[in-house]
Design an enzyme around this catalytic site. Structure first.
Site, short mmCIF file in Angstrom:
data_model
loop_
_atom_site.label_atom_id
_atom_site.label_comp_id
_atom_site.label_asym_id
_atom_site.label_seq_id
_atom_site.Cartn_x
_atom_site.Cartn_y
_atom_site.Cartn_z
N CYS A 65 -3.89 -9.45 1.61
CA CYS A 65 -4.64 -10.06 2.43
C CYS A 65 -4.38 -11.80 2.41
O CYS A 65 -4.25 -12.08 1.55
CB CYS A 65 -6.41 -9.81 2.33
SG CYS A 65 -6.56 -8.02 2.22
N TRP A 116 -4.92 -6.15 4.45
CA TRP A 116 -4.01 -4.99 3.82
C TRP A 116 -5.34 -4.06 3.32
O TRP A 116 -6.03 -4.25 2.55
CB TRP A 116 -3.10 -5.67 2.62
CG TRP A 116 -2.42 -4.62 1.85
CD1 TRP A 116 -1.19 -4.20 2.21
CD2 TRP A 116 -2.76 -3.79 0.68
NE1 TRP A 116 -0.66 -3.20 1.38
CE2 TRP A 116 -1.66 -2.86 0.35
CE3 TRP A 116 -3.92 -3.78 -0.20
CZ2 TRP A 116 -1.85 -1.95 -0.54
CZ3 TRP A 116 -3.72 -2.77 -1.24
CH2 TRP A 116 -3.01 -2.07 -1.52
N ASN A 142 -10.96 -11.87 1.15
CA ASN A 142 -9.83 -11.30 0.33
C ASN A 142 -10.75 -10.52 -0.94
O ASN A 142 -11.47 -11.32 -1.42
CB ASN A 142 -8.81 -12.13 -0.12
CG ASN A 142 -8.02 -12.38 0.73
OD1 ASN A 142 -7.84 -11.97 2.01
ND2 ASN A 142 -6.97 -13.38 0.58
N GLY A 143 -10.22 -9.56 -1.52
CA GLY A 143 -10.87 -9.03 -2.65
C GLY A 143 -11.58 -7.74 -2.20
O GLY A 143 -11.31 -7.25 -1.51
N GLU A 194 13.65 -0.87 -13.18
CA GLU A 194 14.00 -1.81 -12.08
C GLU A 194 14.72 -1.21 -10.66
O GLU A 194 14.17 -1.57 -9.74
CB GLU A 194 14.33 -3.31 -12.76
CG GLU A 194 14.47 -4.29 -11.32
CD GLU A 194 13.09 -4.50 -10.90
OE1 GLU A 194 11.82 -4.26 -11.39
OE2 GLU A 194 13.00 -5.22 -10.04
N LYS A 235 12.99 -0.76 -7.13
CA LYS A 235 13.49 -1.31 -5.70
C LYS A 235 13.95 -0.26 -4.93
O LYS A 235 13.78 -0.33 -3.74
CB LYS A 235 14.87 -1.99 -6.48
CG LYS A 235 14.66 -3.39 -6.87
CD LYS A 235 14.21 -4.56 -5.88
CE LYS A 235 13.31 -5.59 -6.77
NZ LYS A 235 12.02 -5.42 -7.19
N GLU A 281 10.53 0.85 -3.26
CA GLU A 281 10.01 0.06 -2.52
C GLU A 281 10.40 -0.47 -1.31
O GLU A 281 9.75 -0.84 -0.38
CB GLU A 281 9.40 -1.20 -3.46
CG GLU A 281 10.11 -2.06 -3.67
CD GLU A 281 9.64 -3.35 -4.74
OE1 GLU A 281 8.35 -3.46 -4.43
OE2 GLU A 281 10.15 -3.82 -5.47
N HIS A 295 15.58 16.44 -21.63
CA HIS A 295 14.31 16.74 -22.16
C HIS A 295 13.41 17.07 -20.79
O HIS A 295 12.37 17.20 -21.05
CB HIS A 295 13.51 15.92 -22.94
CG HIS A 295 14.27 15.55 -24.03
ND1 HIS A 295 14.22 16.57 -25.44
CD2 HIS A 295 14.91 14.53 -24.69
CE1 HIS A 295 14.98 15.89 -26.15
NE2 HIS A 295 15.52 14.84 -25.84
N LYS A 306 2.81 -8.74 -1.30
CA LYS A 306 3.54 -9.35 -2.26
C LYS A 306 2.58 -9.92 -3.63
O LYS A 306 3.29 -10.06 -4.78
CB LYS A 306 3.99 -10.82 -1.59
CG LYS A 306 4.75 -11.82 -2.54
CD LYS A 306 6.24 -11.41 -2.66
CE LYS A 306 6.96 -12.42 -3.77
NZ LYS A 306 7.97 -11.63 -4.10
#
Ligand code: M6R
Length: 618
Positions: free
Chosen positions: A2, A74, A100-101, A491, A495, A498, A514, A613
């Protein structure tokens, strides 16, 4: 996540609020809204699910008014929808709030408010937790409190972290801001006869570089001439503002199609800038200046714990590796959100290093609080945002010099964090007497090759695009690596998930047999990271096992590696690097592969669905 903006002055507030919100779009959001108040107390609240262009279209003619607040939401409580979008007003319509929060106890607060006023039950306008805030403030105002007192009383009732901007319909000359805990920040911006509020500096960029960051527990009263801050049990004061350095050019996308692509290409520069002056060769030193922990303090450290989330956690994993190898001291990494709710044994004499590009990730901030409250251990933060909350919690900061990162996917801040961790490992190794002059010089010389390793990796963009075009329709990827390349495999998978929305798993290659090997068939491509390091032969065996299951192999290894190229269906050769430096050689390639898959799929690369973000909620 947000975003908040606010304005009070002589200009029309609406366009300023909208422009500020546009500058916060990169944080990720699913709905937005503004509330504007004109001098006669006429209030316009306009909100829309979707993108800001949908809000703009819905607004049509901008409402008059020189004071207002705005928000990009958000969703946490209640679906993304017009009615759940902020701003929210009290039932009287007098108190208007953006937030926000999370209000963790919003259910009990709703029940409290409903019980006090039974006729109001079921009249809540939204499914949000936020809506209790204007109602609580209005309730306090009705009991004769001032707006600041009412906000203070409201904050006292809220559980969880919150950042709030608000105004009262009867007073178009003032807007208010409050902060409780770490739900992202609130910045007050100083103009000439006008004032601004924002959750993040980029929103203030065109207007002012003079700012004040609201501290935890502060409430600010802002009018066109300035701000007054109220702290608990202290007289109100005019806070001391400071100048920030934000280059407007750096936040523009330039010739690149996406911020992510621009930021991938900015990595060599971000690395050089982050390393500059911190890796000296004659005489050798690492992080010699600007670092608040002394050699004595570093010498007394017996164990290092590196924590973070997402991409920053992957940097932490590599940092752990370097701290062990270079500084010769026990080191571990941990996921901040898990760490903070355990009772881990981190001593004796631990040093805790938090990696967070934003400096505002709530899980990481919570873990830092946990460290402070439970052990009081020294803490270092590695972050790209000066003045962020994490820098205030830590004893020492290593500031990245990557410039603003706008794409939701972390790229240049990842390599910047790696450089900072490597320097820190050298600094600790030196303080502990593990590295002599020659060894430190060698380590630093190796690090100084990192920008060119990344630069040469960027030249592989066309090759990455070709390979990506063969896998646009793939539903899954397995990404394998070993040793220091295992976190790069993770990573790579992050990527893919996302920005390309492809299910991908990053695995230590030794783990494949395994379990994950059961998934493999012709439809399940495997990306194998296999530079010629100490575990190369083991990686080759893993690739053989993949090929035996007929899964397509995309191998990324040293350039000119004919043996690897022959074994793989596709091969990408990266510049050969020292064993400790291969993360820098591999990173641009895995980023570009994910980018080109997402591009071919026509996805919203800079603002992937459901992502933010800066993650300021748990
Ligand atoms: O701001 P931080 O580095 O603390 O953020 C941590 C994660 O939220 C972040 O790395 C996230 O995983 C990114 N979207 C990765 O690209």
């Amino acid at each position: 996540m947000c975003g908040i903006v606010g304005y009070v002055g002589q200009q029309s507030a609406g366009p300023i609020l909208l422009e500020g919100l546009q500058r916060l779009e990169y944080r990720g959001y699913d709905s937005s809204g503004i509330a504007v108040l004109d001098r006669d107390g006429a209030l316009s609240v306009l909100k829309r699910q979707g993108k800001l262009r949908d809000l703009e279209a819905a607004i049509g003619v901008m409402p008059p008014g020189a004071a207002g607040i705005g928000h990009t939401r958000w969703a946490t409580h209640g679906t993304p929808s017009d009615r759940n979008a902020h701003p929210h007003a009290s039932s009287s319509g007098d108190v208007v709030v953006v937030h926000n929060g999370i209000v963790e106890n919003y259910r009990s607060l709703k029940a409290l408010l409903d019980a006090a006023k039974p006729e109001r039950a079921r009249s809540w306008q939204s499914e949000t937790d936020t809506e209790v805030i204007p109602e609580l403030i209005a309730r306090e105002l009705n009991q004769g409190r001032s707006f600041v007192e009412a906000m203070r009383a409201c904050l006292g009732l809220l559980h969880g972290a919150s950042a709030i901007a608000a105004f009262h319909r009867a007073d178009p000359s003032r807007i208010y801001a409050a902060r409780k805990g770490s739900a992202g920040g609130i910045v007050i911006g100083y103009g000439d006869g006008e004032m601004y509020l924002a959750s993040d500096l980029p929103a203030l960029l065109p207007h002012t570089a003079t700012v004040y960051h609201l501290e935890d527990g502060e409430i600010a009263v802002v009018d066109s001439q300035g701000a007054v801050v109220h702290r608990v049990n202290q007289p109100p004061l005019r806070p001391v503002s400071r100048q920030v350095d934000l280059d407007p050019v750096a936040v523009a996308r330039g010739p690149y199609r996406h911020f992510m692509l621009k930021e991938i290409h900015e990595q060599p520069r971000a690395l050089s800038d982050t390393i500059r002056g911190r890796a000296r060769l004659d005489p050798p030193s690492a992080l010699a200046d600007e670092f608040e922990l002394s050699d004595d303090q570093l010498r007394s450290v017996e164990r290092v714990l590196v924590i973070g989330m997402g991409t920053s956690l992957h940097a932490a994993m590599i940092g752990r590796w370097w701290i062990e190898q270079i500084a010769g001291i026990p080191a571990d990494f941990d996921n901040a959100s898990e760490f903070r709710f355990r009772a881990p044994v981190i001593g004796p004499s631990p040093l805790v290093v938090s990696v967070t590009q934003s400096g505002e990730t709530i899980d990481t901030l919570g873990a830092m609080d946990h460290v402070r409250d439970r052990w009081g251990a020294p803490q270092i933060v590695i972050t790209n945002v000066e003045g962020s909350e994490a820098t205030r919690k830590a004893d020492a900061s290593i500031l990245l010099r990557c410039g603003p990162e706008v794409g939701v996917a972390s790229t240049k801040t990842f390599v910047g964090s790696l450089a900072a961790l490597y320097l820190l490992a050298c600094r600790i190794g030196r303080a502990r007497g593990v590295l002599d002059d020659g060894e430190l010089t060698e380590r630093l010389e190796q690090l100084l090759t990192a920008p060119s390793l990344v630069e040469r990796g960027l030249e592989l963009s066309k090759r990455c695009k070709e390979i990506a075009s063969s896998y646009t329709g793939a539903a899954n990827f397995l990404v394998l690596g070993r040793g220091i390349e295992h976190p790069i495999a993770m990573e790579a998978a992050l990527k893919c998930k996302e920005i390309s929305y492809v299910h991908a798993e990053g695995y230590a290659a030794g783990e494949m047999k395994h379990g994950p090997i059961a998934l493999l068939d012709q439809q399940f491509p495997v990306i194998a990271l296999a530079t010629r390091g100490p575990l190369f032969d083991k990686m080759m065996s893993a690739i053989q096992q993949v090929s035996a299951r007929q899964a397509p192999v995309i191998a990324i290894g040293d350039e000119g590696d004919a043996e690897l190229a022959e074994l793989a269906d596709h091969y990408i050769g990266v510049p050969p690097a020292n064993d400790l430096l291969t993360p820098f050689a591999l990173t641009p390639v895995i980023q570009l592969l994910a980018y080109h898959i997402a591009l071919a799929r026509g996805l919203d690369i800079d603002q992937p669905r459901n992502l933010a973000k800066t993650v300021t909620v748990e």
